[in-house]
Scaffold this active site. Sequence first.
Site, PDB file in Angstrom:
ATOM      1  N   CYS A 133       6.025  -6.227 -22.845  1.00 33.63           N
ATOM      2  CA  CYS A 133       7.510  -5.979 -23.081  1.00 33.63           C
ATOM      3  C   CYS A 133       8.421  -5.952 -21.403  1.00 33.63           C
ATOM      4  O   CYS A 133       9.362  -5.796 -21.344  1.00 33.63           O
ATOM      5  CB  CYS A 133       7.669  -4.514 -23.440  1.00 33.63           C
ATOM      6  SG  CYS A 133       6.966  -3.001 -22.238  1.00 33.63           S
TER       7      CYS A 133
ATOM      8  N   CYS B 226      -0.650  -1.741  17.126  1.00 36.08           N
ATOM      9  CA  CYS B 226       0.699  -1.208  16.911  1.00 36.08           C
ATOM     10  C   CYS B 226       0.921   0.289  17.164  1.00 36.08           C
ATOM     11  O   CYS B 226       1.910   0.736  17.367  1.00 36.08           O
ATOM     12  CB  CYS B 226       1.314  -1.679  15.496  1.00 36.08           C
ATOM     13  SG  CYS B 226       0.994  -3.585  15.401  1.00 36.08           S
TER      14      CYS B 226
ATOM     15  N   ASP C 233       0.788  -1.307  -0.006  1.00 35.05           N
ATOM     16  CA  ASP C 233      -0.066   0.102   0.137  1.00 35.05           C
ATOM     17  C   ASP C 233       0.677   1.411   0.091  1.00 35.05           C
ATOM     18  O   ASP C 233       0.315   2.535  -0.038  1.00 35.05           O
ATOM     19  CB  ASP C 233      -0.842   0.013   1.267  1.00 35.05           C
ATOM     20  CG  ASP C 233      -0.257  -0.188   2.516  1.00 35.05           C
ATOM     21  OD1 ASP C 233       0.811   0.165   2.681  1.00 35.05           O
ATOM     22  OD2 ASP C 233      -0.821  -1.219   3.330  1.00 35.05           O
TER      23      ASP C 233
ATOM     24  N   CYS D 189       4.228  -0.623 -28.021  1.00 31.39           N
ATOM     25  CA  CYS D 189       3.948  -1.897 -27.295  1.00 31.39           C
ATOM     26  C   CYS D 189       2.525  -1.980 -27.253  1.00 31.39           C
ATOM     27  O   CYS D 189       2.043  -2.782 -27.901  1.00 31.39           O
ATOM     28  CB  CYS D 189       4.774  -1.673 -25.975  1.00 31.39           C
ATOM     29  SG  CYS D 189       4.344  -3.238 -24.910  1.00 31.39           S
TER      30      CYS D 189
ATOM     31  N   HIS E 111       6.766  -7.598  -1.608  1.00 30.36           N
ATOM     32  CA  HIS E 111       5.541  -8.124  -2.258  1.00 30.36           C
ATOM     33  C   HIS E 111       5.243  -7.126  -3.342  1.00 30.36           C
ATOM     34  O   HIS E 111       4.133  -7.132  -3.959  1.00 30.36           O
ATOM     35  CB  HIS E 111       4.253  -8.491  -1.451  1.00 30.36           C
ATOM     36  CG  HIS E 111       4.619  -9.523  -0.588  1.00 30.36           C
ATOM     37  ND1 HIS E 111       3.751 -10.053   0.421  1.00 30.36           N
ATOM     38  CD2 HIS E 111       5.501 -10.677  -0.591  1.00 30.36           C
ATOM     39  CE1 HIS E 111       3.930 -11.041   0.861  1.00 30.36           C
ATOM     40  NE2 HIS E 111       5.069 -11.521   0.324  1.00 30.36           N
TER      41      HIS E 111
ATOM     42  N   CYS F  40      -0.021  -0.824 -21.923  1.00 28.45           N
ATOM     43  CA  CYS F  40       1.326  -0.277 -21.878  1.00 28.45           C
ATOM     44  C   CYS F  40       1.365   1.119 -22.672  1.00 28.45           C
ATOM     45  O   CYS F  40       0.911   0.873 -23.780  1.00 28.45           O
ATOM     46  CB  CYS F  40       2.457  -1.305 -22.121  1.00 28.45           C
ATOM     47  SG  CYS F  40       4.160  -0.665 -22.058  1.00 28.45           S
TER      48      CYS F  40
END
Length: 304
Positions: free
Chosen positions: A164, A288, A138, A207, A153, A202
């Site tokens: 491409c 946290c 995020d 492309c 990740h 793209c």
Amino acid sequence: MIVHRFTCGAINTHLYAQLRKTWGIQAMARPSSDLAAFREIFSKSNNIAVITGAGVSAESGVPTFRGAGGYWRKWQAQELATPTAFAHNPSRVWEFYHYRREVMLTKNPNPAHQAIAECEERLGKQGRKVTVITQNIDELHRRAGTKNLLEIHGSLFKTRCMMCGHEEANYKSPICSALEGRGAPDPDAHDAQIPVEKLPRCERRGCNGLLRPAVVWFGETLDADILSEAEKVLDSCDLCLIVGTSSVVYPAAMFAPQVAARGVPVAEFNLENTPATERFKFHFHGPCGNTLPPALARHESEAN
């Protein structure tokens, strides 16, 4: 060597038991919640690794798509975040990620993100280092000001061309006109069934290939360069914090236990115990955003 060439997925409990045996991890005393004792170790640490997971983002109101109620429409994330799902129905997968991108644009870093970023900046001026290894996609750590950041990740706000291979940041809202107003998470919502040529494409000259989110899907191999950097951080750290992670997503679930196995203090900050809690020196229970700021605040031994 701490990490190897791993694919992303939920950790198998039998595999976890086997690895514990391989590493020779022995049972430890119940983790301590003594903040003063943690702070004493923290004050003497020069290379701090911070591993973060979905729990940190959840405190900013970010959907985790885990556990009871963790669905987008009638699917869980692991049913959509796969190469097979994208190949079968790229429109549905892009609706899912479009929804997540649009939600993230309304969220902000919380006190836990801010405490980590402020600690990194402050200790950096003292010649000490803090590195964040996050499973989150995020970018809230980045927005909070974290500089030494490994996003194992990937990122919601990066795309990769299926033709491409070009990868780049993309903060467009919506990412393409066909997705505007799409992606509602309600179970009764119908697929938009957007033609593939109308999905994000793209823009590199010549492309026009189909774009995909530049995130690591279940079953895909994590980026070797990022894993290598994570390995260096985990090999050299003299204190490790594991924050807001369930310790069940592989391979990140292995990081902190391996650090603990070589005798480095590990402190877990979480709303609940995890399968790895007993391996760690400290466990601080609670949100946290409440537990991390006092743990990482300026220590009395630090120069002003």
